[in-house]
Scaffold this motif. Sequence first.
Motif, PDB file in Angstrom:
ATOM      1  N   ARG A   1       0.946  -1.176   0.023  1.00  0.00           N
ATOM      2  CA  ARG A   1       0.105  -0.071  -0.052  1.00  0.00           C
ATOM      3  C   ARG A   1       0.982   1.235  -0.003  1.00  0.00           C
ATOM      4  NH1 ARG A   1      -3.617   2.071  -0.855  1.00  0.00           N
ATOM      5  NH2 ARG A   1      -4.954   2.686   0.619  1.00  0.00           N
ATOM      6  N   HIS A   2       2.131   1.215   0.152  1.00  0.00           N
ATOM      7  CA  HIS A   2       3.013   2.373   0.223  1.00  0.00           C
ATOM      8  C   HIS A   2       3.504   2.616  -1.079  1.00  0.00           C
ATOM      9  CE1 HIS A   2       3.240   2.404   4.595  1.00  0.00           C
ATOM     10  NE2 HIS A   2       2.930   1.462   4.586  1.00  0.00           N
ATOM     11  N   ARG A   3       2.674   3.416  -1.659  1.00  0.00           N
ATOM     12  CA  ARG A   3       2.814   3.801  -3.185  1.00  0.00           C
ATOM     13  C   ARG A   3       4.100   4.340  -3.590  1.00  0.00           C
ATOM     14  NH1 ARG A   3      -2.558   6.872  -2.198  1.00  0.00           N
ATOM     15  NH2 ARG A   3      -1.259   7.296  -0.501  1.00  0.00           N
ATOM     16  N   THR A   4       4.632   5.038  -2.848  1.00  0.00           N
ATOM     17  CA  THR A   4       6.097   5.795  -3.319  1.00  0.00           C
ATOM     18  C   THR A   4       7.177   4.660  -3.620  1.00  0.00           C
ATOM     19  OG1 THR A   4       6.262   6.333  -1.151  1.00  0.00           O
ATOM     20  CG2 THR A   4       5.425   7.878  -2.442  1.00  0.00           C
TER      21      THR A   4
ATOM     22  N   ASN B   1      10.536   8.472   2.029  1.00  0.00           N
ATOM     23  CA  ASN B   1       9.293   7.587   2.098  1.00  0.00           C
ATOM     24  C   ASN B   1       9.540   6.191   2.922  1.00  0.00           C
ATOM     25  OD1 ASN B   1       7.218   8.930   0.379  1.00  0.00           O
ATOM     26  ND2 ASN B   1       8.853   8.998  -0.859  1.00  0.00           N
TER      27      ASN B   1
ATOM     28  N   ASN C   1       8.511   7.357   6.208  1.00  0.00           N
ATOM     29  CA  ASN C   1       7.203   7.223   6.377  1.00  0.00           C
ATOM     30  C   ASN C   1       6.671   5.896   6.590  1.00  0.00           C
ATOM     31  OD1 ASN C   1       4.691   8.405   6.113  1.00  0.00           O
ATOM     32  ND2 ASN C   1       4.256   7.600   4.204  1.00  0.00           N
TER      33      ASN C   1
ATOM     34  N   LEU D   1       4.989   4.631  10.170  1.00  0.00           N
ATOM     35  CA  LEU D   1       3.507   4.076  10.399  1.00  0.00           C
ATOM     36  C   LEU D   1       3.616   2.495  10.746  1.00  0.00           C
ATOM     37  CD1 LEU D   1       2.227   5.665   6.846  1.00  0.00           C
ATOM     38  CD2 LEU D   1       1.382   5.936   9.257  1.00  0.00           C
ATOM     39  N   ARG D   2       4.759   1.717  10.121  1.00  0.00           N
ATOM     40  CA  ARG D   2       4.552   0.422  10.385  1.00  0.00           C
ATOM     41  C   ARG D   2       5.270  -0.133  11.723  1.00  0.00           C
ATOM     42  NH1 ARG D   2      -0.040  -0.868   7.643  1.00  0.00           N
ATOM     43  NH2 ARG D   2       0.274   0.128   5.616  1.00  0.00           N
TER      44      ARG D   2
ATOM     45  N   ALA E   1       0.001   0.932  16.365  1.00  0.00           N
ATOM     46  CA  ALA E   1      -1.486   0.521  15.719  1.00  0.00           C
ATOM     47  C   ALA E   1      -1.154  -0.140  14.511  1.00  0.00           C
ATOM     48  CB  ALA E   1      -2.078   2.147  15.154  1.00  0.00           C
ATOM     49  N   ALA E   2      -0.071  -0.567  14.238  1.00  0.00           N
ATOM     50  CA  ALA E   2       0.215  -1.385  12.841  1.00  0.00           C
ATOM     51  C   ALA E   2       0.107  -2.867  13.371  1.00  0.00           C
ATOM     52  CB  ALA E   2       1.625  -1.082  12.193  1.00  0.00           C
TER      53      ALA E   2
HETATM   54  C1  FAD Z   1      -2.634   1.323  11.052  1.00  0.00           C
HETATM   55  C2  FAD Z   1      -2.884   1.142   9.735  1.00  0.00           C
HETATM   56  C3  FAD Z   1      -4.153   1.019   9.063  1.00  0.00           C
HETATM   57  C4  FAD Z   1      -4.509   1.106   7.672  1.00  0.00           C
HETATM   58  N1  FAD Z   1      -5.809   0.726   7.346  1.00  0.00           N
HETATM   59  C5  FAD Z   1      -5.921   0.760   5.973  1.00  0.00           C
HETATM   60  C6  FAD Z   1      -7.333   0.144   5.517  1.00  0.00           C
HETATM   61  O1  FAD Z   1      -8.304  -0.380   6.200  1.00  0.00           O
HETATM   62  N2  FAD Z   1      -7.536   0.142   4.303  1.00  0.00           N
HETATM   63  C7  FAD Z   1      -6.589   0.705   3.291  1.00  0.00           C
HETATM   64  O2  FAD Z   1      -6.843   0.597   2.394  1.00  0.00           O
HETATM   65  N3  FAD Z   1      -5.480   0.965   3.755  1.00  0.00           N
HETATM   66  C8  FAD Z   1      -5.001   1.002   5.164  1.00  0.00           C
HETATM   67  N4  FAD Z   1      -3.736   1.410   5.634  1.00  0.00           N
HETATM   68  C9  FAD Z   1      -2.878   2.055   4.504  1.00  0.00           C
HETATM   69  C10 FAD Z   1      -2.757   3.474   4.570  1.00  0.00           C
HETATM   70  O3  FAD Z   1      -4.050   4.165   4.238  1.00  0.00           O
HETATM   71  C11 FAD Z   1      -1.648   3.978   3.464  1.00  0.00           C
HETATM   72  O4  FAD Z   1      -2.010   3.772   2.420  1.00  0.00           O
HETATM   73  C12 FAD Z   1      -0.360   3.463   3.621  1.00  0.00           C
HETATM   74  O5  FAD Z   1      -0.197   3.348   5.283  1.00  0.00           O
HETATM   75  C13 FAD Z   1       0.430   3.987   3.088  1.00  0.00           C
HETATM   76  O6  FAD Z   1       0.782   5.307   3.620  1.00  0.00           O
HETATM   77  P1  FAD Z   1       1.168   6.644   2.683  1.00  0.00           P
HETATM   78  O7  FAD Z   1       0.134   7.134   1.952  1.00  0.00           O
HETATM   79  O8  FAD Z   1       1.663   7.821   3.710  1.00  0.00           O
HETATM   80  O9  FAD Z   1       2.689   5.929   2.177  1.00  0.00           O
HETATM   81  P2  FAD Z   1       2.838   6.288   0.470  1.00  0.00           P
HETATM   82  O10 FAD Z   1       1.532   5.526  -0.280  1.00  0.00           O
HETATM   83  O11 FAD Z   1       4.289   5.639   0.222  1.00  0.00           O
HETATM   84  O12 FAD Z   1       2.833   7.681   0.193  1.00  0.00           O
HETATM   85  C14 FAD Z   1       3.618   8.430   0.738  1.00  0.00           C
HETATM   86  C15 FAD Z   1       3.178  10.131   0.543  1.00  0.00           C
HETATM   87  O13 FAD Z   1       3.114  10.369  -0.800  1.00  0.00           O
HETATM   88  C16 FAD Z   1       1.848  10.980  -0.828  1.00  0.00           C
HETATM   89  N5  FAD Z   1       1.282  10.427  -1.915  1.00  0.00           N
HETATM   90  C17 FAD Z   1       1.100   9.091  -2.284  1.00  0.00           C
HETATM   91  N6  FAD Z   1       0.262   8.955  -3.246  1.00  0.00           N
HETATM   92  C18 FAD Z   1      -0.530   9.612  -3.382  1.00  0.00           C
HETATM   93  C19 FAD Z   1      -1.620  10.235  -4.178  1.00  0.00           C
HETATM   94  N7  FAD Z   1      -2.248   9.276  -4.923  1.00  0.00           N
HETATM   95  N8  FAD Z   1      -2.135  11.465  -3.931  1.00  0.00           N
HETATM   96  C20 FAD Z   1      -1.595  12.348  -3.243  1.00  0.00           C
HETATM   97  N9  FAD Z   1      -0.570  12.196  -2.597  1.00  0.00           N
HETATM   98  C21 FAD Z   1       0.035  10.921  -2.340  1.00  0.00           C
HETATM   99  C22 FAD Z   1       1.133  11.358   0.280  1.00  0.00           C
HETATM  100  O14 FAD Z   1       1.651  12.472   1.107  1.00  0.00           O
HETATM  101  C23 FAD Z   1       1.594  10.281   1.263  1.00  0.00           C
HETATM  102  O15 FAD Z   1       1.747  10.187   2.575  1.00  0.00           O
HETATM  103  C24 FAD Z   1      -3.485   1.337   6.778  1.00  0.00           C
HETATM  104  C25 FAD Z   1      -2.400   1.952   7.202  1.00  0.00           C
HETATM  105  C26 FAD Z   1      -1.910   1.597   8.513  1.00  0.00           C
HETATM  106  C27 FAD Z   1      -0.369   2.206   9.100  1.00  0.00           C
END
Ligand code: FAD
Length: 289
Positions: A106-109, A197, A200, A204-205, A209-210
């Motif tokens: 889910r960490h898209r970067t 990233n 980041n 989070l992880r 809460a993770a």
């Molecule tokens: C405890 C916990 C519970 C979670 N529960 C769920 C859940 O129930 N369902 C679920 O789907 N996910 C869940 N997640 C995943 C969460 O929503 C994030 O997708 C994941 O933690 C990645 O974090 P991030 O977006 O900061 O990181 P990255 O995806 O690496 O992104 C880093 C930063 O880049 C920027 N960025 C990246 N992509 C975009 C974009 N498309 N648009 C704008 N800015 C962007 C943002 O500033 C972001 O903070 C959970 C995560 C945690 C830690």
Amino acid sequence: MLKIRELRENEIPPIPSNVAEAERLRRLEFSVLDAGYVRFVDLMGDDGAIVDAARISRAATDRLSEEEAGVFLDALARRGHWSPFEMVELKFRVRAPIYVLRQWLRHRTASAQETSGRYVDSDLAFQSACNEWRGVDGKPLPPEVCDELGELEYDACAALETVYTERLRRGVVREQARKELPLSTYSEAYWKIDLRNLFNFLRLRTDDAAQYEIRRYAKIIGEQIVKPLFPNAYAAFEEHDLNAVRFSRREAETLRAFVASRRDELVESAARLGVVESARFLNKLNAAK
Ligand SMILES: Cc1cc2nc3c(=O)[nH]c(=O)nc-3n(C[C@H](O)[C@H](O)[C@H](O)COP(=O)(O)OP(=O)(O)OC[C@H]3O[C@@H](n4cnc5c(N)ncnc54)[C@H](O)[C@@H]3O)c2cc1C
């Protein structure tokens, strides 16, 4: 005509200071859970690369000492200037259950490349809870319950393994044969991400809460790999992000009201921070005067 100039000594990018540490880490595999691992594969940059990137606007050609670089990186992190940390990249190879990788990716970067169950037989390693079952309150369930759940886990995995191997034996394509494999099946991936990233991800992880299982991976990556490779950057991250707290407006107001009533004690304790940091701290709390 192509012009080539030889750089002066102080213009040549230095050999990264973490080469020996990277070589040591490249030879190690860190075990996680019952059959998972983390391996460090490659990197680009060191603490100095972050400093150099941040100082480009200053046209500075001198290099900072190790200690100065530490102070500089600390200041960047304190002010939230995280983009220079993107100049550094790290690559890992990991083996984790699919339900952990699903959270991880889910960490898209980051960039990832995962083994495909369409092209290779799954090695049918299922992550076992090793009879350590957590209740909804996070506490371990009683041993007799854990034993019973362990037996159910074993029977379910054995049945799913039979379904998968039987389908393959009868000529079903892998992409379809795999469809009943559980989320606990181990999978492998290369994962590449820049340091900003990655911080980041670690914040989070590694947080309580993770989910416990992904925390195990994140802690190893942070403490065993990133920390020794980037000691100053990691220290700045620990100080200003990982172990720092942020207050909402109302929380801050509550805190200000509290410290105002005990200003003398606060000033006395803040003195331990040193002159500059204590002034900054008291200013933040509007308690400087
Ligand atoms: C405890 C916990 C519970 C979670 N529960 C769920 C859940 O129930 N369902 C679920 O789907 N996910 C869940 N997640 C995943 C969460 O929503 C994030 O997708 C994941 O933690 C990645 O974090 P991030 O977006 O900061 O990181 P990255 O995806 O690496 O992104 C880093 C930063 O880049 C920027 N960025 C990246 N992509 C975009 C974009 N498309 N648009 C704008 N800015 C962007 C943002 O500033 C972001 O903070 C959970 C995560 C945690 C830690």
